[in-house]
Design an enzyme around this catalytic site. Sequence first.
Site, PDB file in Angstrom:
ATOM      1  CE  LYS A 192      -4.864   4.495 -31.461  1.00  0.00           C
ATOM      2  NZ  LYS A 192      -4.207   3.491 -32.314  1.00  0.00           N
ATOM      3  CB  SER A 387      -3.697   1.921 -35.377  1.00  0.00           C
ATOM      4  OG  SER A 387      -4.855   2.384 -34.711  1.00  0.00           O
TER       5      SER A 387
END
Length: 590
Positions: A192, A387
Amino acid sequence: MLKRFFISMLGTMAGLWISLFIVFFGGLMLVGAIAGSSDSTGVRKHSILYFDLSGSIAERYQPASFFEMIQNAENEAPSLDEMIEALRKASDDRRIDALFLDCRGSAMGMASRQELVEAIRDFKTNSGKPVYAYADAYAQGDYLLASTADSIFLNPIGAVDIHGVGGMTPFFRNALDKLGINMQIIKVGTFKSAVEPFILTSMSEPARLQMQQYCDSLWSYACSTIAANRGLEEDSIRSWAADMIMTYPANDFVEMGLVDRLAYRREVDNALRQVSERDDNEDILFVSPAELIENPGLKAIENIKPHVAVLYAVGDIVDEGKEGIVGADMVPEIISLADNENVRALVLRVNSGGGSAFASEQIWEALEYFKSKDKPFYVSMGDYAASGGYYISCGADRIYADRTTITGSIGVFGMIPDLSGLVTDKLGVNFSTVETNPNAAGISLMAPMTPEQYAAMQRNVDNTYALFTGRVAEGRDLPVDSVRAIAEGRVWVGGRAIELGLVDELGSLEDAVAAITATAGVGESDVVAYPAYEEEMWMRILRESGSQMDLGDAAGLSGIDAETLEYLRLVQKLRTMNPIQARMEKIVIN
């Protein structure tokens, strides 16, 4: 008394001036509209469909705002959906003799280019009509589209730029240190990397690994497509890309097989006259996509016959606002479609790198409500569905993605700035707090978070991540452990996403619509785009009149250069965004 008289007089004068301005401006629009309508003859025989490939190419047609029009800031380039619809219509339209790609430097994602490449190929196959392309100099993305043409023209002193695919990410850590700002990060996911620009000075190895993988995938597609379209070897394309061929003499591009002919624009126009049976002294009858399809993007929302809804979800996912995928607007839109008996199925067109985790969950739940009505729900992924963009997609009955779609990035992060180094240490502003109990005043931007606050935020992020992975597992019928193994914020490209079970099929929006119309039992033409964009009459008059006042763009009016404005927009976004984000990193791909 005298004061009241002057106030009344000034008010009357102001009202008079405003009235005169409205009458004068309205008169200009009306005269322009009358003049414009008198010249309008529609699409004529021996016309050429014209694609202006310049500037930013939007996913979907959207009328310009009033201020964009009077500032002459309206984007004249056609949108992706306009071009694809125009190609479908031009294929059977006997008035259209050919397609002309005017390559002037367009900006669009690789998946969007892929869908346009396939649409141009279909146009050629179904119609047998020729495709021409011209550029003063071909940017790589435009050349990918031009490679589909039967004849590629290049200015005699022009160039072709084929350089491969690379991405650049800016890092702000040193700048923030100088300002005394510390970004406090809470995240889940090794990959991430959306937070890295604020806490590092260069890319981490996991971030570099995944970026290298999807750059390689995008370049593989571009390279193979150009080679196939031009009858060249892929190895030659890769060799030229490494050699900065944009510096070669123009004649070399003809010898290499990248270009068919060197020609000035005048000579290209003559070739277009010949194919459209126009005399040398006659104007070429160029037709834009908007002119051919007559009413782009303005299908009425109150469609009285059964149809498939195509709902566009484009941009950042936000809780509230006016741009992007606004949760407060998208949720009621989905519920309305679910309750509309004439809407028999839904295709959600997603082009988003994510955003607010809260808004993503609300949109996911609204889509579950749609499914509860026993209506088919498919997803078509564009350039990005990552996402939060994947969050809102994962519950679909079937997911379509392009080969070059960037998806996945299943991860969550929180980011809270500590401004004490700037405000207290550098500016000398101090704060005192009175609380009935610890954390009564909440998390302050003017002090570092306490260990307890860090732990609470981490708990919040962990819970959101568990919810996110659970939604994916449920929607994709996968074990949670399997989802977590491919999650961790990692980005995947379309083809690989199928192998991992994140996507069902490679295909365009057109493929998804064709499949769902068959399932829903409606005709392929019974498709309506949402949300509907209704253009008011006076705005249409202004558009058709061509009476635009060039007031300069926002940067010029404010005295701030465009690059600085971009950074100001970033600061504004950071200031207003939800603390918990399901968002992939922003990447500039060349």
